[in-house]
Design an enzyme around this catalytic site. Structure first.
Site, PDB file in Angstrom:
ATOM      1  N   HIS A 277       0.838  -1.198   0.000  1.00 50.66           N
ATOM      2  CA  HIS A 277       0.000   0.000   0.000  1.00 50.66           C
ATOM      3  C   HIS A 277       0.878   1.254   0.000  1.00 50.66           C
ATOM      4  CE1 HIS A 277      -3.252   2.761   1.414  1.00 50.66           C
ATOM      5  NE2 HIS A 277      -2.229   3.331   2.038  1.00 50.66           N
ATOM      6  N   GLU A 278       1.864   1.288   0.894  1.00 54.36           N
ATOM      7  CA  GLU A 278       2.743   2.458   0.977  1.00 54.36           C
ATOM      8  C   GLU A 278       3.543   2.637  -0.313  1.00 54.36           C
ATOM      9  OE1 GLU A 278       2.468   4.602   3.278  1.00 54.36           O
ATOM     10  OE2 GLU A 278       1.091   3.402   4.464  1.00 54.36           O
ATOM     11  N   HIS A 281       1.717   4.508  -3.088  1.00 53.76           N
ATOM     12  CA  HIS A 281       1.797   5.970  -3.089  1.00 53.76           C
ATOM     13  C   HIS A 281       3.014   6.437  -3.884  1.00 53.76           C
ATOM     14  CE1 HIS A 281      -1.495   6.619  -0.367  1.00 53.76           C
ATOM     15  NE2 HIS A 281      -0.950   5.898   0.599  1.00 53.76           N
TER      16      HIS A 281
END
Length: 422
Positions: A277-278, A281
């Site tokens: 998820h990170e 970004h």
């Protein structure tokens, strides 16, 4: 002065009453009926005590957020209408003939007043977190963080205030444009410094101890074309039971960071989902989109602040004890207006952030192909932070930079259903 003070206190009190009524009298946090019994229903992953504590803690925490958000604006206003800001300026001017020294002395007194008056409010928030076993931080450690906050913020603000006053005096009509132009490299510089200078002031960072897990995380990073060589662990268990992970910094100072609480409470698959998820970004360049949005908002915001300051000083300058925007004593008015405009724009910035977070969730699913771990991760995050999965709309708009847990779990669950139907 008494009329202004009375009106300010009464307005603040009525605002607090409205927030209390909204949070404690009208919002029950109930899920829509169609979500009952689904993985988004907290009754399926929290016990009765956790449900009760979550409801209580979230309401109190949200109440504190809304009533403390305008507290600093109120203090700035009191400084202006009582003449305290002007007195601080006179003290600074009588101490030294050097502008930099005057600025440092003036803002020291402003910072001291705000920090002293705000300390009881900060302590209430700390005590609340401690009472609900969110915080594990000792009081001496908490006070140490407060002191670090004071001095780091003071150092940064002295620089900002000094530059602002200089620009206002030099470019009377276009100072806001010059301030905006300088804010861009300054913000990028602070983002570059944060992981290696500011963050280590509060916590110890070290390479991830679990080398097998680090290898797997770096493999995901390699698939995402992220130039990462290390994953860092931070000892947040000394301060909290909550969990988190993030990518911070820019350029060569970028870091992938995991809280040790996350490592303790989640299994390997769930951690890999968070990391993916990170990384999403980074891959989708959300940081640069955020910088672009900041440029637009700060451009408009500084222009508005300039117009509002000039109008207020021309109309109410005598009552506010300031004659021009180029005075040190006018800086509380500047930051009051900045605070109000930032708060007013937060629903917009939060909405953009929630869109980015959802796209990062979708990216993580593409990378891990493990929706079950994603749902379990969201459930675990809700339990550890005692957050409501379905907060009231006003709370969501002003506080939530991520989709609500109900939304995140629901679109993950629906994704599973859609794929099964295929």
């Amino acid at each position: 002065m008494r009329r202004w003070l009375t009106a300010s206190v009464l307005g603040y009190f009525l605002y607090g009453l409205f927030i209390y009524w909204y949070l404690f009298m009208t919002s029950d946090g109930a899920l829509p009926q169609h979500l009952e019994g689904t993985p988004a229903d907290p009754k399926t992953f929290m016990n009765g005590r956790e449900l009760l504590l979550s409801e209580q803690y979230s309401k109190i925490k949200d109440f504190l957020f809304f009533v403390t958000a305008p507290f600093e604006w109120f203090l700035f206003l009191v400084m202006l209408i009582t003449g305290l800001a002007r007195k601080f300026q006179h003290w600074a001017e009588g101490t030294s003939r050097f502008f930099a020294v005057r600025t440092a002395i003036f803002w020291f007194w402003v910072s001291l007043v705000i920090s002293t008056v705000s300390l009881p409010v900060e302590y209430i928030s700390y005590y609340l977190s401690k009472s609900y076993h969110i915080s594990t931080q000792t009081f001496p450690s908490w006070m140490k963080d407060q002191l670090i906050d004071f001095w780091t913020n003071y150092a940064i603000m002295v620089l900002i205030v000094g530059v602002l006053v200089f620009l206002i005096r030099k470019f009377h009509k276009r100072w806001w444009l010059a301030a905006w132009a300088l804010s861009v490299p300054f913000s990028l510089f602070m983002m570059f410094l944060q992981p290696v200078v500011l963050d280590p002031l509060y916590n110890a960072f070290y390479p991830l101890k679990n080398k097998d897990l680090e290898t797997k995380i770096l493999e995901v990073a390699k698939r995402a074309d992220i130039p990462a060589e290390h994953v860092y662990e931070v000892n947040m268990s000394e301060k909290t039971n909550s969990m988190n992970a993030y990518v911070t910094g820019i350029g060569s100072n970028s870091r992938i960071v995991l809280w040790d609480t996350t490592l303790e409470k989640l299994d390997e698959k769930e951690i890999l989902f968070i990391m993916a998820h990170e990384m999403g970004h980074y891959v989708m360049k959300h940081i640069y989109i955020g910088i672009g949005g900041y440029l637009l908002l700060s451009f408009a915001g500084l222009f508005l602040v300039k117009q509002l300051m000039e109008w207020l000083i021309s109309q109410r300058g005598k009552r506010l004890n300031i004659q021009s925007s180029g005075q040190l004593a006018a800086m509380p008015l500047f930051f009051l207006l900045i605070g109000v405009l930032s708060f007013a724009s937060s629903p917009l910035t939060n909405a953009v952030s929630r869109m980015q977070e959802k796209s990062a969730d979708m990216y993580a699913i593409e990378m891990t192909r493990d929706k079950e771990s994603a749902v379990q991760t969201f459930q675990a995050l809700s339990k550890s932070s005692l957050s409501r999965v379905n907060p009231p709309e006003l709370v969501k708009q002003f506080r939530y930079t991520h989709p609500t847990m109900a939304e995140r779990i629901t679109y993950m669950d629906e994704l599973v259903i859609l794929e099964n139907n295929k």
